[in-house]
Design an enzyme around this catalytic site. Structure first.
Site, PDB file in Angstrom:
ATOM      1  N   HIS A 212     -26.064   4.110 -28.729  1.00  0.00           N
ATOM      2  CA  HIS A 212     -27.296   4.725 -28.237  1.00  0.00           C
ATOM      3  C   HIS A 212     -27.003   5.669 -27.071  1.00  0.00           C
ATOM      4  O   HIS A 212     -27.506   6.795 -27.010  1.00  0.00           O
ATOM      5  CB  HIS A 212     -28.273   3.626 -27.817  1.00  0.00           C
ATOM      6  CG  HIS A 212     -29.630   4.140 -27.461  1.00  0.00           C
ATOM      7  ND1 HIS A 212     -30.271   3.800 -26.314  1.00  0.00           N
ATOM      8  CD2 HIS A 212     -30.459   5.004 -28.109  1.00  0.00           C
ATOM      9  CE1 HIS A 212     -31.455   4.409 -26.270  1.00  0.00           C
ATOM     10  NE2 HIS A 212     -31.581   5.144 -27.345  1.00  0.00           N
ATOM     11  N   HIS A 216     -27.480   9.950 -27.111  1.00  0.00           N
ATOM     12  CA  HIS A 216     -28.194  10.741 -26.108  1.00  0.00           C
ATOM     13  C   HIS A 216     -27.251  11.671 -25.346  1.00  0.00           C
ATOM     14  O   HIS A 216     -27.691  12.673 -24.793  1.00  0.00           O
ATOM     15  CB  HIS A 216     -28.977   9.828 -25.164  1.00  0.00           C
ATOM     16  CG  HIS A 216     -30.240   9.300 -25.794  1.00  0.00           C
ATOM     17  ND1 HIS A 216     -31.409  10.012 -25.845  1.00  0.00           N
ATOM     18  CD2 HIS A 216     -30.491   8.140 -26.444  1.00  0.00           C
ATOM     19  CE1 HIS A 216     -32.338   9.317 -26.485  1.00  0.00           C
ATOM     20  NE2 HIS A 216     -31.804   8.167 -26.853  1.00  0.00           N
ATOM     21  N   HIS A 241     -33.739   6.993 -34.443  1.00  0.00           N
ATOM     22  CA  HIS A 241     -34.519   5.881 -33.892  1.00  0.00           C
ATOM     23  C   HIS A 241     -35.344   5.180 -34.985  1.00  0.00           C
ATOM     24  O   HIS A 241     -35.544   3.967 -34.923  1.00  0.00           O
ATOM     25  CB  HIS A 241     -35.394   6.370 -32.732  1.00  0.00           C
ATOM     26  CG  HIS A 241     -34.601   6.747 -31.505  1.00  0.00           C
ATOM     27  ND1 HIS A 241     -34.074   8.001 -31.319  1.00  0.00           N
ATOM     28  CD2 HIS A 241     -34.208   6.034 -30.416  1.00  0.00           C
ATOM     29  CE1 HIS A 241     -33.407   8.042 -30.173  1.00  0.00           C
ATOM     30  NE2 HIS A 241     -33.469   6.861 -29.601  1.00  0.00           N
ATOM     31  N   GLU A 351     -40.329  13.573 -27.784  1.00  0.00           N
ATOM     32  CA  GLU A 351     -39.275  12.842 -27.039  1.00  0.00           C
ATOM     33  C   GLU A 351     -39.479  12.850 -25.535  1.00  0.00           C
ATOM     34  O   GLU A 351     -39.389  11.756 -24.937  1.00  0.00           O
ATOM     35  CB  GLU A 351     -37.879  13.393 -27.382  1.00  0.00           C
ATOM     36  CG  GLU A 351     -36.799  12.577 -26.711  1.00  0.00           C
ATOM     37  CD  GLU A 351     -35.398  13.126 -26.970  1.00  0.00           C
ATOM     38  OE1 GLU A 351     -35.225  14.127 -27.665  1.00  0.00           O
ATOM     39  OE2 GLU A 351     -34.478  12.507 -26.420  1.00  0.00           O
ATOM     40  N   HIS A 367     -42.666  10.070 -24.992  1.00  0.00           N
ATOM     41  CA  HIS A 367     -41.711   8.983 -25.183  1.00  0.00           C
ATOM     42  C   HIS A 367     -40.975   8.630 -23.891  1.00  0.00           C
ATOM     43  O   HIS A 367     -40.849   7.454 -23.536  1.00  0.00           O
ATOM     44  CB  HIS A 367     -40.732   9.351 -26.306  1.00  0.00           C
ATOM     45  CG  HIS A 367     -39.380   8.757 -26.151  1.00  0.00           C
ATOM     46  ND1 HIS A 367     -38.334   9.412 -25.547  1.00  0.00           N
ATOM     47  CD2 HIS A 367     -38.895   7.534 -26.482  1.00  0.00           C
ATOM     48  CE1 HIS A 367     -37.276   8.630 -25.539  1.00  0.00           C
ATOM     49  NE2 HIS A 367     -37.579   7.487 -26.094  1.00  0.00           N
ATOM     50  N   HIS A 371     -40.937   4.987 -21.595  1.00  0.00           N
ATOM     51  CA  HIS A 371     -39.767   4.247 -21.103  1.00  0.00           C
ATOM     52  C   HIS A 371     -39.926   3.979 -19.603  1.00  0.00           C
ATOM     53  O   HIS A 371     -39.672   2.872 -19.125  1.00  0.00           O
ATOM     54  CB  HIS A 371     -38.497   5.080 -21.287  1.00  0.00           C
ATOM     55  CG  HIS A 371     -37.799   4.859 -22.594  1.00  0.00           C
ATOM     56  ND1 HIS A 371     -36.890   3.854 -22.787  1.00  0.00           N
ATOM     57  CD2 HIS A 371     -37.856   5.529 -23.772  1.00  0.00           C
ATOM     58  CE1 HIS A 371     -36.414   3.916 -24.026  1.00  0.00           C
ATOM     59  NE2 HIS A 371     -36.982   4.927 -24.652  1.00  0.00           N
ATOM     60  N   HIS A 407     -40.589   2.010 -29.202  1.00  0.00           N
ATOM     61  CA  HIS A 407     -40.121   2.907 -30.251  1.00  0.00           C
ATOM     62  C   HIS A 407     -40.848   2.650 -31.570  1.00  0.00           C
ATOM     63  O   HIS A 407     -40.965   3.556 -32.396  1.00  0.00           O
ATOM     64  CB  HIS A 407     -38.596   2.845 -30.406  1.00  0.00           C
ATOM     65  CG  HIS A 407     -37.925   3.888 -29.559  1.00  0.00           C
ATOM     66  ND1 HIS A 407     -37.778   5.184 -29.970  1.00  0.00           N
ATOM     67  CD2 HIS A 407     -37.438   3.829 -28.303  1.00  0.00           C
ATOM     68  CE1 HIS A 407     -37.214   5.893 -29.003  1.00  0.00           C
ATOM     69  NE2 HIS A 407     -36.987   5.088 -27.974  1.00  0.00           N
TER      70      HIS A 407
HETATM   71 CU1  CUO Z   1     -33.115   6.531 -27.501  1.00  0.00          CU
HETATM   72 CU2  CUO Z   1     -36.072   6.001 -26.335  1.00  0.00          CU
HETATM   73  O1  CUO Z   1     -34.809   7.391 -27.095  1.00  0.00           O
HETATM   74  O2  CUO Z   1     -34.236   5.392 -26.195  1.00  0.00           O
END
Ligand code: CUO
Length: 690
Positions: A212, A216, A241, A351, A367, A371, A407
Site C-alpha cells: 500500500h 502511493h 482499492h 481521492e 477520500h 482518512h 474505503h
Molecule cells: Cu490507499 Cu485511502 O488510499 O489509503
C-alpha cells in the site's frame, strides 16, 4: 552510474534517524561530507565526528559540494519529531516541493549531494518519502533499488518489543551469522473477544502494508506533473482499492464474518476500536488508539482543519455529478462521465489529487479528509497533544478495521457510477470462434485433486537491520521471524479451441465467492463486486486446440515474498542492471502469500472464472520506452513510463453489470468464458519456510 553513486544512494535508505555521516552498510561504508554539510549541532566538531565514523571502514564515499545551497525553509512547518501524513494537505504540499527540488537536481552527483545535504535538515519520514519518489521517477536512478519501507521504518510494521530483542541480539552476538531470529508475535493487537481480530493476519501483514505504501509512492497526488500525471491513475486508484475491498470481504466470509459496512454516515459512532501498539520511529511513541464506539468530530488543529459538514458537502456533490452523468470544471465546462474516461476522472477527483481533480474547490478532498477525520478521532482539537492514528499514514492505515469501512464507502461511490453504465453486451464480451473447453487449477505435480487449493501458515523472516537506528555499528543483518498466510503454488491449465486463423487473446482469471458467511448463495451482482482478479496475460492462439498453462506464481497482481523482503546491504546487492530494476519496481504488488484467500477447514467454495477476450479490443500502442524489468504486478501498479497495458476498463468484465441472470448463464452464453467449482482448504498449521 558508478557503483559508488549507487552505493551512496542506497545508503540513504538505511538508518533513517541517524546523522548522515555515521557508518552504514554493516559498518563498512561512510559518506564523507564537505564541512558545509554538517548541521549546526556538529558544525564545530566536523573533524571529530568525521574521524570517529571513518576509522575502520572499507569504503569512504566523498560527497560533492552543492552548486547552490537550497532554501529548505518550506519544510520547517513539519518538525523533525512530528508524524508525516500523505493525506494531510499541508504535508503533501511540503512533500511536493521537496520532490520538485529532488527531481530538479541537474545530474546524479548533485542529486546525491542534495539528498545528503537535505537528509538531516528535514523530517525523516518526509525525507524518505520524497527521496523514494525521486528515485522512482528520475531517469538517472533507474537502477537504484528502493529499500522496502518495512525495512526502513520497521517499527511501523512490527510489534515493538521485537526491537529490544533485536538490539540485544545484535549487541551481544557480534557475528550476524550466529544470531538467532527474533520472533514477531502473532495476534498482539486484540484478543478473540474482538471479532475483527480474525482478520488481523490480513490487516497487519507486512506485505500488505508495504504494498500500500509503495502504491502511493508510485502514484503521488501532488508534485511535478511528470510524476503525478500518469496514465489512468485515477482509475487505478479506484481499481487497486476496489480489489483490496473485494479481497477483504471474501477473507471475512472465510472467517464467518459478514461484509464490511461502508462508513457512509460520519455522525454515528464507530463500533470498531483499534489499538495498534506499533511505535512511530520519529517520536518513539505508540500510534494513538481509537476506542470502541468513538464518535467522529470536526478536526481543529494547527495543521488540519476539517469539518464533517464540509466532507458531506463534497460527498453530495460527487454523488450529484454521478447522478447527472457529468462533472463541471471551475469555469462551468462540462465533461461527460462516459464509460471509458469517467472512472478515471472520478478517481482523481475523489481521492483527491489537487492537481488532477477536474475542480478541486468544488468536489473537494473527499477520500483524504475522511482518512484525516478518522485518524484524529481520539484528539480532534489536539488538547492532549496526540498525533494522528494509523489511518493517517499510508504505511499503517490498512491495519485498522475502519480502513475497510471508509474505503468500502469510497468504493460504493465508484460502484454507483459503474452501475449507471449500460450492462456489457455481446459486442464487448464475445470473442467469435474461440471457446474455452476446459479449465482447472491444480497444486504441484503430484496426484493432487484438481480444483482443490491449499492455504496454511508459514513462518518467514525479514531483515530489519536497515531501519535499526542507533544500534551497534558493525551490525550485519538482524532477522525477525513472522508468521503469515501462505498458499501452495498451483498451475492453471486451460484448453482453448480456436476455430479461426492464428490470433491473440487476453486471458483473464478471477475467483468469485459462491456463498457468503452464512453459506447463502450469492447473486451474480454480488459475485461481480466481490470478484478477485488472480491473473491476466496475453495468449497466442494457433488454429485448433491450444493448451494454456500458467503458474500461480506468475500472477500479474502479485509479487513474490523475496522481493518484498530482500535482505539489505552489500552482500545482498543484486548485480545485473535488470535485476536491480526488478527489485525496485517490484516493491509494488499484492503479496504472493496472500494471492489466495484463506478459505476454511471444510473447503470454501468459489467459482474459478476464465475469459479469453479479443486482443484487438484489448491492445494498447505503447510509447517507445525501454521495457522495465519488473512488469509482473502491472494489474495493480501499471508499468513504469508506459500506458496501462490493457485498453479495457480495469476489472473487465466484472466492473460493469452483466447481461445474464447468473454466472452459469453468462458462461453458457459466451464460449470464450468458462467456470468451474474451486475449493480452498485451510490447514491450520505453521510451516517453516525451507
Ligand atoms: Cu490507499 Cu485511502 O488510499 O489509503
Amino acid at each position: 552510474m558508478t557503483n559508488t553513486d549507487l552505493k551512496a544512494l542506497e545508503l540513504l535508505f538505511q538508518r533513517p534517524l541517524e546523522p548522515v555521516f555515521t557508518t552504514r552498510d554493516s559498518g563498512k561504508t561512510v559518506l564523507e561530507l564537505p564541512d558545509s554539510f554538517y548541521t549546526d549541532r556538529y558544525r564545530n566538531d566536523t573533524e571529530t565526528v568525521g574521524n570517529r565514523f571513518s576509522k575502520d571502514v572499507d569504503l569512504k564515499i566523498p560527497v560533492q559540494e552543492l552548486a547552490t545551497i537550497p532554501n529548505l525553509d518550506f519544510t520547517k512547518k513539519l518538525g523533525p519529531k512530528h508524524q508525516f501524513s500523505l493525506f494531510n494537505d499541508r504535508h503533501r504540499e511540503i512533500a511536493s516541493q521537496l520532490i520538485t527540488l529532488f527531481m530538479g537536481a541537474p545530474n546524479l552527483r548533485q542529486f546525491v549531494s542534495l539528498s545528503v545535504y537535505t537528509k538531516d535538515r528535514v523530517n525523516p519520514v518526509l525525507f524518505q518519502y520524497a527521496y523514494a519518489v525521486a528515485i522512482a521517477h528520475r531517469p538517472d536512478t533507474r537502477e537504484v533499488p528502493i529499500t522496502n519501507i518495512s525495512q526502513v521504518f520497521p517499527s511501523n510494521f512490527v510489534e515493538p518489543s521485537v526491537f529490544r530483542d533485536a538490539r540485544q541480539e545484535a549487541s551481544v552476538i557480534g557475528d550476524s551469522g550466529e544470531r538467532v531470529h527474533v520472533d514477531i508475535p502473532r495476534n498482539y493487537t486484540a484478543s478473540d473477544r474482538e471479532d475483527e481480530q480474525r482478520l488481523a493476519y490480513f490487516r497487519e501483514d507486512i506485505g500488505v502494508n508495504s504494498h500500500h505504501w509503495h502504491w502511493h509512492l508510485v502514484y503521488p497526488t501532488t508534485g511535478p506533473m511528470e510524476v503525478v500525471n500518469k496514465d489512468r491513475r485515477g482509475e487505478l486508484f479506484y481499481y487497486m482499492h476496489h480489489q483490496i475491498l473485494a479481497r477483504y470481504n471474501v477473507e471475512r466470509f472465510c472467517n464467518n464474518l459478514k461484509r464490511v459496512q461502508p462508513l457512509n454516515n460520519l455522525r454515528v459512532e464507530i463500533p470498531e476500536g483499534y489499538f495498534p501498539k506499533i511505535l512511530s520511529s520519529v517520536n518513539n511513541r505508540t500510534y494513538p488508539a481509537r476506542v470502541s464506539n468513538q464518535l467522529l468530530r470536526d478536526v481543529d488543529r494547527e495543521d488540519a482543519n476539517i469539518e464533517i459538514s464540509e466532507v458531506e458537502r463534497w460527498r453530495d456533490r460527487v454523488l450529484a455529478a454521478i447522478d447527472q452523468g457529468y462533472v463541471e470544471d471551475a469555469s462551468g465546462n462540462r465533461t461527460q462521465l462516459d464509460d471509458v474516461r469517467g472512472i478515471d476522472i472520478l478517481g482523481n477527483m475523489i481521492e483527491a489529487s489537487p492537481v488532477l481533480s477536474i475542480n478541486n474547490n468544488f468536489y473537494g478532498n473527499l477520500h483524504n479528509q475522511g482518512h484525516n477525520i478518522i485518524s484524529f478521532a481520539h484528539d480532534p482539537d489536539a488538547r492532549h497533544l496526540e498525533e494522528f492514528g494509523v489511518m493517517g499514514d499510508v504505511t499503517t492505515a490498512m491495519r485498522d478495521p475502519v480502513f475497510y469501512r471508509w474505503h468500502g464507502f469510497i468504493d460504493s461511490v465508484f460502484n454507483k457510477f459503474k452501475a449507471r453504465l449500460e450492462p456489457y453486451n455481446a459486442s464487448h464480451l464475445n470473442f467469435d470462434g474461440v471457446t474455452v473447453d476446459y479449465i482447472e487449477a491444480k497444486i504441484g505435480k503430484s496426484n493432487t485433486k484438481a480444483n482443490t487449493l491449499l492455504t496454511y501458515w508459514q513462518k518467514s523472516s525479514a531483515d530489519l537491520a536497515a531501519g535499526l537506528d542507533f544500534g551497534p555499528s558493525a551490525d550485519g543483518n538482524i532477522f525477525a521471524s513472522f508468521t503469515h498466510l501462505q498458499n501452495a503454488p498451483f498451475t492453471y491449465t486451460f484448453n482453448v479451441t480456436n476455430n479461426g486463423a492464428k490470433r491473440t487473446g487476453t486471458c483473464r482469471i478471477f475467483i468469485c465467492p459462491k456463498v457468503d458467511e452464512r453459506n447463502q448463495p450469492l447473486r451474480l451482482e454480488d459475485q461481480r463486486l466481490l470478484a478477485i482478479e488472480m491473473d491476466k496475460f496475453t495468449v497466442d492462439l494457433v488454429p485448433g486446440v491450444n493448451t494454456i498453462r500458467r503458474q500461480s506464481t506468475e500472477s500479474s497482481v502479485a509479487i513474490p515474498f523475496e522481493r518484498s523482503f530482500r535482505p539489505v546491504g552489500a552482500d545482498y546487492q543484486p548485480k545485473a542492471a535488470d535485476e536491480l530494476a526488478r527489485f525496485r519496481f517490484c516493491g509494488c504488488g499484492w503479496p504472493q502469500h496472500l494471492l489466495l484467500p484463506k478459505g476454511n477447514a471444510q473447503g470454501m467454495l468459489f467459482d474459478l472464472f476464465v475469459m479469453i477476450s479479443d486482443y484487438t479490443q484489448d491492445s494498447v500502442q505503447q510509447p517507445n520506452t525501454p521495457n522495465d524489468a519488473c512488469s509482473t504486478a502491472y494489474s495493480f501498479c501499471g508499468l513504469k513510463d508506459k500506458l496501462y497495458p490493457d485498453r479495457r476498463t480495469m476489472g473487465f468484465p466484472f466492473d460493469r453489470r452483466l447481461p445474464n441472470a447468473n454466472l452459469t448463464e453468462l458462461v453458457g452464453a459466451f464460449g470464450n468464458m468458462a467456470k468451474t467449482d474451486l475449493r480452498i482448504v485451510f490447514n491450520d498449521r505453521v510451516i517453516d519456510k525451507a
